[in-house]
Design a protein around this motif. Structure first.
Motif, short mmCIF file in Angstrom:
data_model
loop_
_atom_site.label_atom_id
_atom_site.label_comp_id
_atom_site.label_asym_id
_atom_site.label_seq_id
_atom_site.Cartn_x
_atom_site.Cartn_y
_atom_site.Cartn_z
N UNK A 209 -9.64 29.02 -9.58
CA UNK A 209 -8.34 29.16 -8.92
C UNK A 209 -8.43 30.07 -7.70
N UNK A 210 -9.19 31.15 -7.80
CA UNK A 210 -9.27 32.11 -6.70
C UNK A 210 -9.97 31.53 -5.48
N UNK A 211 -10.86 30.58 -5.68
CA UNK A 211 -11.54 29.95 -4.55
C UNK A 211 -10.78 28.72 -4.04
N UNK A 212 -9.64 28.42 -4.65
CA UNK A 212 -8.80 27.34 -4.16
C UNK A 212 -9.28 25.94 -4.50
N UNK A 213 -10.25 25.83 -5.39
CA UNK A 213 -10.70 24.50 -5.80
C UNK A 213 -9.55 23.77 -6.50
N UNK A 214 -8.76 24.53 -7.25
CA UNK A 214 -7.49 24.05 -7.78
C UNK A 214 -6.41 24.99 -7.29
N UNK A 215 -5.37 24.46 -6.69
CA UNK A 215 -4.29 25.31 -6.20
C UNK A 215 -2.95 24.59 -6.34
N UNK A 216 -1.89 25.33 -6.12
CA UNK A 216 -0.55 24.78 -6.27
C UNK A 216 0.28 25.66 -7.18
N UNK A 217 1.18 25.04 -7.92
CA UNK A 217 2.03 25.77 -8.84
C UNK A 217 1.83 25.25 -10.26
N UNK A 218 1.67 26.19 -11.17
CA UNK A 218 1.45 25.81 -12.56
C UNK A 218 1.85 26.98 -13.45
N UNK A 219 2.57 26.67 -14.50
CA UNK A 219 2.86 27.63 -15.56
C UNK A 219 2.62 26.92 -16.89
N UNK A 220 1.69 27.44 -17.63
CA UNK A 220 1.37 26.82 -18.92
C UNK A 220 0.14 27.44 -19.51
N UNK A 221 -0.41 26.80 -20.51
CA UNK A 221 -1.57 27.36 -21.20
C UNK A 221 -2.86 27.00 -20.47
N UNK A 222 -3.86 27.82 -20.68
CA UNK A 222 -5.18 27.54 -20.12
C UNK A 222 -5.73 26.24 -20.70
N UNK A 223 -5.40 25.97 -21.95
CA UNK A 223 -5.85 24.71 -22.56
C UNK A 223 -5.32 23.51 -21.78
N UNK A 224 -4.06 23.60 -21.32
CA UNK A 224 -3.47 22.50 -20.56
C UNK A 224 -4.13 22.33 -19.20
N UNK A 225 -4.56 23.44 -18.60
CA UNK A 225 -5.18 23.39 -17.28
C UNK A 225 -6.67 23.05 -17.35
N UNK A 226 -7.25 23.21 -18.51
CA UNK A 226 -8.70 23.08 -18.64
C UNK A 226 -9.22 21.71 -18.24
N UNK A 227 -8.48 20.65 -18.56
CA UNK A 227 -8.95 19.31 -18.22
C UNK A 227 -9.08 19.14 -16.71
N UNK A 228 -8.13 19.69 -15.95
CA UNK A 228 -8.22 19.62 -14.48
C UNK A 228 -9.41 20.42 -13.97
N UNK A 229 -9.67 21.56 -14.58
CA UNK A 229 -10.82 22.38 -14.17
C UNK A 229 -12.12 21.64 -14.46
N UNK A 230 -12.22 21.06 -15.64
CA UNK A 230 -13.43 20.29 -15.96
C UNK A 230 -13.63 19.14 -14.99
N UNK A 231 -12.56 18.42 -14.69
CA UNK A 231 -12.66 17.28 -13.78
C UNK A 231 -13.03 17.74 -12.37
N UNK A 232 -12.47 18.88 -11.95
CA UNK A 232 -12.78 19.40 -10.62
C UNK A 232 -14.28 19.64 -10.46
N UNK A 233 -14.91 20.19 -11.49
CA UNK A 233 -16.34 20.49 -11.36
C UNK A 233 -17.22 19.27 -11.61
N UNK A 234 -16.77 18.35 -12.45
CA UNK A 234 -17.50 17.09 -12.57
C UNK A 234 -17.64 16.44 -11.19
N UNK A 235 -16.53 16.39 -10.45
CA UNK A 235 -16.53 15.69 -9.17
C UNK A 235 -17.13 16.53 -8.04
N UNK A 236 -16.92 17.83 -8.09
CA UNK A 236 -17.38 18.69 -6.99
C UNK A 236 -18.90 18.73 -6.88
#
Length: 302
Positions: A209-236
């Protein structure tokens, strides 16, 4: 706005952090605590494999440095080295294992840690002739199948079905274990590691998040955000190289962890100012805004 995965930025971050981690440093550090090896073990030997396997099986809810340091002391002591021998773990009463794991503070949770440690060792003794490599051979060295079997393989204990690999089977530990065996123990036979998602913990999330690979607005659990983080690094990491081989998502775990532990953890949670900014390898990719991670809750406005 909803969250956005910036793959162009992700590739820049991946190249920068991986190269810094493997050639120079990230915030003055190039090694993780788990990179340490006992002086009495040969790298890549069965002893090394068992040292990694058993130690990482209790790598939960504790400081990583103290865990690996305690494990090395336990391994190097002739009186406690038996704890890394599956056959001797099978033959030794649990009470003795509890006592000896406590000698160098290897087990902050004495009974629970000893039970996990013994169970993992006994599984490899009873099913795989005390050698994890036999388990991998039986799985055709396929990392995806190994991960599946870590989750599903069981035995009968006191009339009930129990997992063969407690904690080693957890979503956080199993990819790290396989990566360590490949990178640190030289187990190059392992296949399909590219299909294994990155371990998402607080540090990986914060650095992403701090490097802006994922950015925007989000409020929720880390578990909910984890899939986007995993996908971001799969593709990056697609199309990038790591030491003359294709880079894979789990290659980014250590660089991101370093960046967060020694850099991004110093950010102001609301506006994003960071006391480590001037000396940070990723300062040109750092973004401002709110990045607040409290246990399993994430509040993001970037």
């Amino acid at each position: 706005m909803p969250i956005v995965i910036d793959l162009e930025r992700g590739k820049k971050v991946a190249k920068l952090l991986y190269n810094s981690f493997t050639t120079t440093d990230i915030h003055g550090r190039t090694g993780m605590p788990r990179d340490m090896v006992p002086s009495s073990v040969a790298k890549g030997s069965l002893g090394h494999i068992l040292f990694i396997t058993l130690t990482i099986s209790i790598n939960y809810k504790r400081d990583a440095s103290s865990l690996w340091e305690s494990s090395i002391k336990t391994f190097d002591d002739p009186e406690t080295k038996y704890l890394f021998d599956p056959k001797l773990l099978h033959e030794t009463p649990l009470e003795k294992i509890v006592e000896d794991m406590h000698r160098y503070n290897l087990s902050p949770r004495p009974e629970k840690d000893a039970d996990i440690w013994q169970r993992v060792g006994v599984t490899f003794y009873e099913k795989w002739s005390s050698d994890p490599r036999n388990f991998f051979k039986n799985s055709n060295w396929d990392s995806s199948l190994i991960v599946k079997r870590l989750r599903t393989d069981t035995h009968t204990e006191k009339g009930e079905t129990a997992p063969d690999y407690p904690y080693l089977r957890s979503p956080k530990i199993r990819p790290l274990w396989l990566k360590m065996l490949r990178d640190d123990a030289g187990m190059v036979e392992l296949r399909n590691l590219e299909a294994i998602p990155i371990l998402v913990d607080v540090h990986v999330a914060r650095a992403t998040l701090a490097t802006g690979v994922i950015r925007g607005q989000f409020k929720g659990t880390l578990d909910e955000l984890s899939e986007d983080i995993r996908e971001a690094w799969f593709q990056s990491v697609e199309g990038l190289n790591a030491n003359e081989r294709p880079m894979i998502a789990i290659d980014m775990y250590q660089p991101l962890s370093h960046l967060s532990m020694h850099g991004c953890s110093n950010r102001d949670e609301i506006i994003g100012n960071c006391t480590a900014f001037n000396n940070c390898e990723a300062r040109d990719l750092c973004i401002k805004g709110k990045i607040k991670i409290d246990k399993n809750f994430v509040d993001l406005e970037t």
